[in-house]
Every structure is written in C-alpha cells, then in structure tokens.
Design a protein around this motif. Structure first.
Motif, PDB file in Angstrom:
ATOM      1  N   SER A 279      -3.797  -5.557  -0.121  1.00  0.00           N
ATOM      2  CA  SER A 279      -3.014  -5.933   0.319  1.00  0.00           C
ATOM      3  C   SER A 279      -3.240  -6.592   1.661  1.00  0.00           C
ATOM      4  O   SER A 279      -2.902  -6.747   2.457  1.00  0.00           O
ATOM      5  CB  SER A 279      -2.202  -4.803   0.583  1.00  0.00           C
ATOM      6  OG  SER A 279      -1.716  -4.048   0.892  1.00  0.00           O
TER       7      SER A 279
ATOM      8  N   GLN B  48       2.917   5.566   8.222  1.00  0.00           N
ATOM      9  CA  GLN B  48       4.115   4.140   7.906  1.00  0.00           C
ATOM     10  C   GLN B  48       4.026   3.865   6.507  1.00  0.00           C
ATOM     11  O   GLN B  48       5.201   3.732   5.139  1.00  0.00           O
ATOM     12  CB  GLN B  48       4.698   4.145   8.770  1.00  0.00           C
ATOM     13  CG  GLN B  48       6.264   4.061   9.709  1.00  0.00           C
ATOM     14  CD  GLN B  48       6.190   4.323  10.735  1.00  0.00           C
ATOM     15  OE1 GLN B  48       5.798   3.542  11.313  1.00  0.00           O
ATOM     16  NE2 GLN B  48       7.436   5.322  11.125  1.00  0.00           N
ATOM     17  N   ARG B  49       3.001   3.298   6.394  1.00  0.00           N
ATOM     18  CA  ARG B  49       2.319   2.181   5.638  1.00  0.00           C
ATOM     19  C   ARG B  49       2.552   3.362   4.448  1.00  0.00           C
ATOM     20  O   ARG B  49       2.206   2.344   3.063  1.00  0.00           O
ATOM     21  CB  ARG B  49       1.374   1.571   5.587  1.00  0.00           C
ATOM     22  CG  ARG B  49       0.835   1.088   4.881  1.00  0.00           C
ATOM     23  CD  ARG B  49       0.648  -0.293   5.163  1.00  0.00           C
ATOM     24  NE  ARG B  49       0.519  -1.245   3.710  1.00  0.00           N
ATOM     25  CZ  ARG B  49       0.834  -2.194   3.146  1.00  0.00           C
ATOM     26  NH1 ARG B  49       2.053  -1.751   3.083  1.00  0.00           N
ATOM     27  NH2 ARG B  49       0.312  -2.617   2.092  1.00  0.00           N
TER      28      ARG B  49
ATOM     29  N   GLU C  38      -4.155  -0.252  -0.544  1.00  0.00           N
ATOM     30  CA  GLU C  38      -3.974  -1.093   0.473  1.00  0.00           C
ATOM     31  C   GLU C  38      -5.667  -1.683   1.042  1.00  0.00           C
ATOM     32  O   GLU C  38      -5.671  -3.233   1.798  1.00  0.00           O
ATOM     33  CB  GLU C  38      -5.323   0.178   1.179  1.00  0.00           C
ATOM     34  CG  GLU C  38      -4.111   0.908   2.065  1.00  0.00           C
ATOM     35  CD  GLU C  38      -2.855   0.641   2.150  1.00  0.00           C
ATOM     36  OE1 GLU C  38      -3.165  -0.804   2.611  1.00  0.00           O
ATOM     37  OE2 GLU C  38      -1.829   1.463   2.478  1.00  0.00           O
TER      38      GLU C  38
ATOM     39  N   PHE D  45       1.010   4.450  11.912  1.00  0.00           N
ATOM     40  CA  PHE D  45       1.493   2.651  11.556  1.00  0.00           C
ATOM     41  C   PHE D  45       0.747   2.993  10.002  1.00  0.00           C
ATOM     42  O   PHE D  45       1.408   2.914   9.309  1.00  0.00           O
ATOM     43  CB  PHE D  45       0.586   1.912  11.759  1.00  0.00           C
ATOM     44  CG  PHE D  45       1.682   1.526  13.090  1.00  0.00           C
ATOM     45  CD1 PHE D  45       2.452   0.531  13.012  1.00  0.00           C
ATOM     46  CD2 PHE D  45       1.038   1.654  13.865  1.00  0.00           C
ATOM     47  CE1 PHE D  45       2.901   0.257  14.821  1.00  0.00           C
ATOM     48  CE2 PHE D  45       1.253   0.838  15.666  1.00  0.00           C
ATOM     49  CZ  PHE D  45       2.205   0.025  15.621  1.00  0.00           C
TER      50      PHE D  45
ATOM     51  N   GLU E 278      11.012   4.595  11.715  1.00  0.00           N
ATOM     52  CA  GLU E 278       9.672   3.807  12.529  1.00  0.00           C
ATOM     53  C   GLU E 278       9.930   4.192  13.704  1.00  0.00           C
ATOM     54  O   GLU E 278       8.784   5.137  14.207  1.00  0.00           O
ATOM     55  CB  GLU E 278      10.090   2.210  12.692  1.00  0.00           C
ATOM     56  CG  GLU E 278      10.394   1.461  11.516  1.00  0.00           C
ATOM     57  CD  GLU E 278      11.041   1.564  10.164  1.00  0.00           C
ATOM     58  OE1 GLU E 278      12.600   2.153  10.493  1.00  0.00           O
ATOM     59  OE2 GLU E 278      11.267   1.210   9.130  1.00  0.00           O
TER      60      GLU E 278
ATOM     61  N   VAL F 293      -3.193  -4.739   4.586  1.00  0.00           N
ATOM     62  CA  VAL F 293      -2.545  -4.787   5.439  1.00  0.00           C
ATOM     63  C   VAL F 293      -3.339  -4.062   6.679  1.00  0.00           C
ATOM     64  O   VAL F 293      -2.832  -4.519   7.720  1.00  0.00           O
ATOM     65  CB  VAL F 293      -1.156  -3.643   4.689  1.00  0.00           C
ATOM     66  CG1 VAL F 293       0.043  -3.476   6.443  1.00  0.00           C
ATOM     67  CG2 VAL F 293       0.101  -5.100   4.059  1.00  0.00           C
ATOM     68  N   VAL F 294      -4.225  -2.745   6.351  1.00  0.00           N
ATOM     69  CA  VAL F 294      -4.523  -2.104   7.217  1.00  0.00           C
ATOM     70  C   VAL F 294      -5.767  -3.024   8.107  1.00  0.00           C
ATOM     71  O   VAL F 294      -6.092  -3.552   9.082  1.00  0.00           O
ATOM     72  CB  VAL F 294      -5.337  -1.065   6.331  1.00  0.00           C
ATOM     73  CG1 VAL F 294      -6.411  -0.389   7.169  1.00  0.00           C
ATOM     74  CG2 VAL F 294      -4.483  -0.553   6.225  1.00  0.00           C
TER      75      VAL F 294
END
Lengths: 225, 259
Positions: free
Chosen positions: A19, A68-69, A16, A65, A161, A21-22
């Motif tokens: 990347s 899911q991630r 995390e 989210f 999702e 993304v969070v």
C-alpha cells in the motif's frame, strides 16, 4: 503461537509494502518533523545538543500514526473478527503485529538517525555503535509492544485518532527518557561518557519485557468483544 | 463499604421512582464530612500556628497532603476494583462502576494536589514546578487517569466498557512504577537537580500534625461520600441505558390505556 505471529507479521509488512502508506506518508512526516524542529530551535549548536531527544520525539509522533494504521487495517473490513472466528491465538496476533510494528519503527529510527547526522551535525562514533544498536532495538521493541496493546484497546472505537496519543504518550515517556539518554551516550553528545548509556538500556529492556508479557496475556480479553 | 450498600441501591429503581442517590448511611456521612470540613478550616486557618520558616504558607499543607493521599488511594481502589472485575469469580459491573467513580474522584483530587502544590512551590521554592520524581510521577498519574476516563466514555456495551477500562486500570499499575523509576534515574544523573522535599523542611509541632491528620481523615470521608454517590449515579445511568426506553414506552402505554 510463534507460527501465527510470523504469519501475522508477514501479512502486516506485506500490506504496508504494497500500500506504500508508510513509505509515502509516515516517513516523509517524520523527516518533516526533524526539519520543523530545526526551524523552531534555530541555533545549530542547540540542535546538535538535543539531536538524540528530537530523533526519539519524532519516532514517538510517527508511532501514533503507525499504530493507528496497523489497526485500521484490521478493523476496516472486520479482519480482527475474522481472525477470532478462525480460532487464531490472540497472543500470536499480538506478537505478530508487534513484530511488524517493530520492524517499521526500527527502519524509521535508522532513517531519522541518518537525518540527524545530515541535518543536525550529530556524529555517530564507531565505539558507540553497539550501545546505539542495542538501545534502538530494545526501545523499538518496547514501543511496538505498548503501541500494539493500546492500539488494540482503542481499535474500532469512535474518536480513537485523538484518544490514542493521549493514552500512549504518558506510557511511552520512560522509553523517550531512556532512549534519548542512551543515544546521547552512544553519540557522545555534550561529552557524555559511553558507560552512562548502559543503565538506560536496562530500563528499555525492562519496559519491553514488561509490556511484551502483559500484552501477550491481555490482548485476548481485550479484543474479544 | 460501597459493596455492602449495594443491595440498597439495586432495589431502588424497582420502585419506579428515584429522586436521590442518598441513603441513611450517606446522609450521616455527609454530616460528618461538612462538620469535619468546618473544623479543618478553623484549625488550619486560625488555630494552628504559622510555621517558623514558611510562615502562613504552610497552611496549604492541610489541603495539599490530604488531597495527594486521596488521589493515590483513589487510584489504588481503581486498580483493585479493576482486578476484581477481571477475576471471573468476582466479576460484577459494580466493581467497574466503583473503579470509574473512584478514578473520577481521584482525578479531581489529583488536580487539587497539583494546583495547591504549584502554589506552595512558588511561595517556598520560588518556582511552580521542579522536575522532581515525585512531582513528575504525580503529573503522569493525572494524565494517565484522564486517559482512563476518556476510555470509559468511548461507548459500546457496559461489559465492553468494563473490560476495556479494567485492563487499562491495571496497565497503569505496570506503567506508573516504570515512569517513576525512569524519572528517578533521569534526575539522579543530572547533577543540577536539587530535589526539594516538599514536607521535609517543615517543622511540625503537635497541633500542626494533628490538623494534618484531621485533614487526611476529613478528605477520606469526602472521598467515600463522593464515590458512593457517584457509583450510584453511574448505576442509574447504566440502568437507564439498558431499560430507559422500555420504561418510557410502558409508561406511555399506561397513559394511553392500551396494554
């Protein structure tokens, strides 16, 4: 088991961290939710009154989210299968993923509470701080345990999702009720007494322990497919 | 009951043609169901007296209470069947199909419970919904088992579906008491909540009580009937998934006259 848990948690957090993304997507989304609530509810006194509930609602939305991630990382390259082939203890994997998720949720809660102070005029009292921290820790532990469990359940399935929120929302309802009430007591929203918050911490702790234990036991059978 | 009739249905598709899921037992059960339903309609709508306080609206009770009972029964059956599937000694896909069939019927009756309850609530309380622990827990059960059915539809092998849904069915057993307890605590701290007991203020005379019990009995028969048929249909679906293509191919080859 705990060594595996530590390694898995460190791996997830490292992914995390690298990347982004969070930090680049989920966190801005959560803050955006706070702003949207303000648009929808309009009146500032109302916002101040419902701030604790909105904070936890935003946490719940973001949790979908994050879960899911957490499992997209595992299923995209068959990493979960690789872990199983390597003979890694599934209970350790569960605890590790839950710990990583808890760390992410906890930082999100801190951020959203600051957001509530800035945007909704919520006030954090010094004497409510112990209650606030205890409630937030037990709530995020429960959310992380149940999120990891249901994330594992839907990992790799088509249409996950949309399915995950349907499954997860009813289960986390007790956390939403209890965490919001405990936070209200800690912040003294609408004159709530500090002592009213502690029974809710009990609910949160029970929830976290129950789903922590169930998850540790059930995660193995769940992912061996 | 569903288990004892299992051998009957396992033999059916071996004969090659299945035109119905009924057996002698279920046909008699169906007769009992519809006779009971006729009697219940007569007793509930005509023979039983109106309530002293609620008037004719009390008649909703004869559908509402039995369907709530069936919904809870169905979810208990689902949980028990899920546990039976996960227990290695009793592991059989039959348990999984019973769990699935029971959950489907349970969701149906839970829907009926919620709709009839809302109508009744509107008439007697003036509102469709009260945030009362029992109502809220019922609504959560409904959503939880709707999710359970969605998970059953995810696909994958039968064993995959069975294990997934069995674990989910048992998770509901952990979840629902927690939901119920937290809602009870939530409402008890809010003083404005005047919890109205849907049945507590009803004065039941002897015949009304009898009609209510008839309702429970008739609905239970319907539940058994529906679950028996439904789990057989699920069995046929599984069988079709497993060997439908092979059977179609061999039938085609037989037509062509090639071995």
């Amino acid at each position: 088991m705990w060594r595996v848990a530590r390694l898995v948690a460190a791996k997830d957090l490292r992914i995390e961290w690298r990347s982004r993304v969070v930090t680049n997507q989920v966190v801005p989304f959560a803050v955006l939710v706070l702003v949207m609530f303000a648009f929808a509810l309009d009146v500032e006194s109302v916002l101040q009154r419902v701030a604790p509930g909105l904070v936890w609602l935003a946490v719940m939305f973001s949790q979908f989210f994050l879960v899911q991630r957490a499992f997209a990382v595992e299923t995209s390259d068959g990493a979960l299968d690789a872990l199983r082939v390597a003979g890694v203890d599934p209970a350790g994997v569960f605890l590790g993923k839950a710990l990583a998720l808890m760390a992410q949720l906890a930082s999100l809660v801190i951020l959203l509470l600051v957001g509530a102070v800035l945007l909704y005029r919520a006030e954090i009292r010094a004497d409510g701080l112990v209650l606030l921290v205890t409630a937030a820790c037990s709530a995020t532990a429960g959310l992380a345990a149940v999120g990891t469990l249901y994330g594992g359940l839907t990992a790799g399935a088509k249409g996950r999702e949309t399915l995950l929120p349907l499954l997860l929302a009813p289960v986390v309802a007790p956390v939403l009720i209890a965490a919001a009430r405990a936070t209200e007591a800690a912040l003294g929203t609408a004159g709530t007494a500090l002592g009213d918050g502690w029974p809710w911490v009990g609910v949160l702790a029970t929830f976290a322990v129950a789903f922590g234990v169930v998850g540790t036991v059930a995660f193995g059978p769940l992912i061996e497919e | 009951m569903a288990v004892t009739t299992q051998p009957v249905q396992t033999e059916r598709p071996a004969t090659g043609r299945v035109t119905a899921t009924g057996t002698r037992v279920t046909r008699w059960l169906a007769v009992a169901c519809w006779l009971g339903a006729g009697w219940l309609l007569l007793a509930g709508l005509v023979l039983s007296p109106p309530d002293v306080v609620q008037g004719d609206s009390v008649r909703i009770m004869y559908a509402h209470v039995p369907s709530a009972w069936i919904a809870y029964l169905a979810f208990v059956v689902t949980a028990v069947s899920s546990a039976a599937y996960l227990w290695p000694r009793t592991r059989s896909l039959t348990w999984d199909r019973i769990a699935g069939a029971s959950a489907e019927v349970g969701v149906l009756f839970m829907g009926i419970t919620l709709v009839t309850g809302m109508l009744w609530g509107r008439i007697t309380w003036g509102v469709f919904w009260q945030w009362d622990p029992r109502l809220t827990t019922t609504a959560f059960l409904f959503v939880t088992f709707a999710g359970y059915l969605a998970v059953r539809g995810l696909g994958g092998s039968h064993e995959q579906r069975a294990r997934r849904s069995a674990i989910l069915g048992l998770l509901a057993v952990v979840e629902i008491p927690l939901v119920h307890f937290s809602v009870v605590l939530w409402r008890s701290l809010h003083q404005e909540a005047s919890v109205l007991n849907p049945n507590g203020d009803v004065q039941l005379d002897g015949f009304m009580l009898f009609t209510l019990f008839t309702g429970v009995l008739v609905f239970t028969l319907f539940y058994l009937w529906l679950v028996l048929h439904r789990q057989r249909v699920l069995w046929l679906q599984d069988h079709h998934d497993d060997s439908g293509l092979d059977e179609a191919l061999s039938a085609r080859r037989a037509e062509e006259g090639t071995p």
